[in-house]
Design an enzyme around this catalytic site. Structure first.
Site, PDB file in Angstrom:
ATOM      1  N   ASN A  34      25.520  42.059  46.116  1.00 45.26           N
ATOM      2  CA  ASN A  34      25.346  41.922  47.569  1.00 45.26           C
ATOM      3  C   ASN A  34      25.296  43.283  48.276  1.00 45.26           C
ATOM      4  O   ASN A  34      25.178  43.339  49.497  1.00 45.26           O
ATOM      5  CB  ASN A  34      26.454  41.055  48.181  1.00 45.26           C
ATOM      6  CG  ASN A  34      27.829  41.712  48.118  1.00 45.26           C
ATOM      7  OD1 ASN A  34      28.008  42.759  47.491  1.00 45.26           O
ATOM      8  ND2 ASN A  34      28.801  41.087  48.766  1.00 45.26           N
ATOM      9  N   ASP A  58      25.688  37.066  46.850  1.00 46.79           N
ATOM     10  CA  ASP A  58      27.138  37.217  46.889  1.00 46.79           C
ATOM     11  C   ASP A  58      27.755  36.211  45.918  1.00 46.79           C
ATOM     12  O   ASP A  58      27.518  34.998  46.035  1.00 46.79           O
ATOM     13  CB  ASP A  58      27.632  36.955  48.322  1.00 46.79           C
ATOM     14  CG  ASP A  58      29.087  37.335  48.515  1.00 46.79           C
ATOM     15  OD1 ASP A  58      29.902  37.029  47.626  1.00 46.79           O
ATOM     16  OD2 ASP A  58      29.407  37.918  49.569  1.00 46.79           O
ATOM     17  N   ASN A  99      32.689  30.666  40.030  1.00 42.78           N
ATOM     18  CA  ASN A  99      31.249  30.398  40.013  1.00 42.78           C
ATOM     19  C   ASN A  99      30.598  30.842  38.705  1.00 42.78           C
ATOM     20  O   ASN A  99      29.752  30.129  38.146  1.00 42.78           O
ATOM     21  CB  ASN A  99      30.575  31.081  41.207  1.00 42.78           C
ATOM     22  CG  ASN A  99      30.904  30.389  42.511  1.00 42.78           C
ATOM     23  OD1 ASN A  99      31.134  29.184  42.551  1.00 42.78           O
ATOM     24  ND2 ASN A  99      30.940  31.146  43.597  1.00 42.78           N
ATOM     25  N   TYR A 145      43.405  43.330  45.434  1.00 48.49           N
ATOM     26  CA  TYR A 145      42.677  43.693  44.207  1.00 48.49           C
ATOM     27  C   TYR A 145      43.493  43.347  42.963  1.00 48.49           C
ATOM     28  O   TYR A 145      43.010  42.656  42.063  1.00 48.49           O
ATOM     29  CB  TYR A 145      42.358  45.189  44.231  1.00 48.49           C
ATOM     30  CG  TYR A 145      41.507  45.659  43.069  1.00 48.49           C
ATOM     31  CD1 TYR A 145      40.175  45.262  42.962  1.00 48.49           C
ATOM     32  CD2 TYR A 145      42.018  46.509  42.095  1.00 48.49           C
ATOM     33  CE1 TYR A 145      39.393  45.690  41.899  1.00 48.49           C
ATOM     34  CE2 TYR A 145      41.241  46.954  41.040  1.00 48.49           C
ATOM     35  CZ  TYR A 145      39.930  46.546  40.942  1.00 48.49           C
ATOM     36  OH  TYR A 145      39.152  46.973  39.896  1.00 48.49           O
TER      37      TYR A 145
END
Length: 311
Positions: A34, A58, A99, A145
């Site tokens: 992205n 994305d 995903n 993170y």
């Protein structure tokens, strides 16, 4: 045999090197990015290759494609970038993993997760082995993170246990080299840019904290070896250079190699910044016959030449 390979975060620092290597080895490569921290400049030289495709997407949104392997690298990796939008960072790590794992499950293919040494947090054992569970602050400014990557590892293991997805997990330690973002806030790029501009070199803390610096070509070798390893080799496996240097030593080397007039100045140490970071790579040696070949001075010379070329 030519494989069709999907690389999420393919326009990033590490992703762009991986794209090039896999193309050079005769594969078809699709970069999914992205461009939040990735750069089209990193992959521009590859666009003329008919077997390379760059797609703006994305990973927090599902993506459907027919491929033979997936390398999941998408996520901001420097503190400046991953703290810029902490919620987005968590979403990228967690929803991106969901995903891509769903895609790997549907296609019954191998998927590699680029995890990080940050899963160890501020470690209380040294060096860090893969069996160490880490010392991570779940509510700090770096947590988006650290915990995002830890959760991604959890998802990879659960998809493997529940759905027999063919997973590979590597934990990447400090890596540097050409295509690093000049303003990503990482110590190697910071020091080189400051030295080339004869600016003061900024230390956070007293410079005694240590890091292990891995040149990007060594990491790419390890990633490909991990993907090609037997299906039962799932990791996690550390990938880093076990030679340990203090931040002060790094600065002194950069000043010497650039011939800089820079002076060293001191700033307060940021919250949750690890004091020591060094990989134990015995598992990578045993399972993958891999260890780094490029040592710090050689790697710094190549990286300095890159930054000179873009300044």
């Amino acid at each position: 045999m030519k494989k069709r390979i999907l690389i999420t975060g393919g326009a990033g620092f590490i992703g762009s090197h991986l794209c090039r290597r896999l193309l050079d080895e005769g594969n078809e490569v699709i970069s999914l990015d992205n461009y939040f921290t990735g750069s089209k400049e990193n992959i521009a030289p590859l666009l003329s290759n008919p077997y390379f495709e760059a797609i703006r997407h994305d990973v927090t949104m599902p993506y459907f494609i027919e491929v033979d392997e997936i390398y999941n690298l998408a996520c901001p990796a420097s503190p400046i970038h991953y703290q810029f939008n902490a919620i987005k960072t968590v979403k990228t790590s967690v929803m991106g993993a969901i995903n891509m794992l769903g895609l790997a499950k549907r296609l019954n293919i191998k998927i590699l997760q680029a995890s990080t040494s940050e899963v160890y947090g501020d470690p209380i054992i040294h060096p860090q082995t893969e069996s160490y569970w880490g010392n991570v602050n779940p509510i700090g400014i770096r947590s988006c993170y650290d915990e995002g990557k830890r959760c991604a590892e959890t998802l990879f293991m659960d998809y493997h246990r529940m759905n027999d997805v063919k997973i590979k997990i590597i934990r990447i330690f400090n890596t540097y080299g050409p295509n690093m973002h000049p303003n990503d806030g990482r110590v190697v790029s910071n020091f080189i840019i400051q030295a080339l501009n004869n600016q003061d070199i900024t230390f956070y803390g007293d410079g005694s904290q240590t890091r292990s610096f891995q040149y990007v070509d060594d990491l790419i070798d390890g990633m490909i070896k991990m993907m090609e390893s037997p299906v039962e080799t799932i990791g996690p496996i550390n990938m880093g250079n076990p030679n340990e240097f203090s931040i002060r030593e790094l600065a002194e080397r950069v000043i010497a190699l650039t011939g800089s007039k820079s002076k060293i100045i001191f700033q307060p140490l940021p919250s949750d910044d690890p004091k020591q970071r060094k990989p134990d790579i015995d598992l990578a040696k045993a399972k993958l016959n891999w260890e780094p070949k490029i040592q710090l001075e050689e790697g710094l010379i190549k990286t300095i030449a890159y930054f000179k070329s873009i300044m």
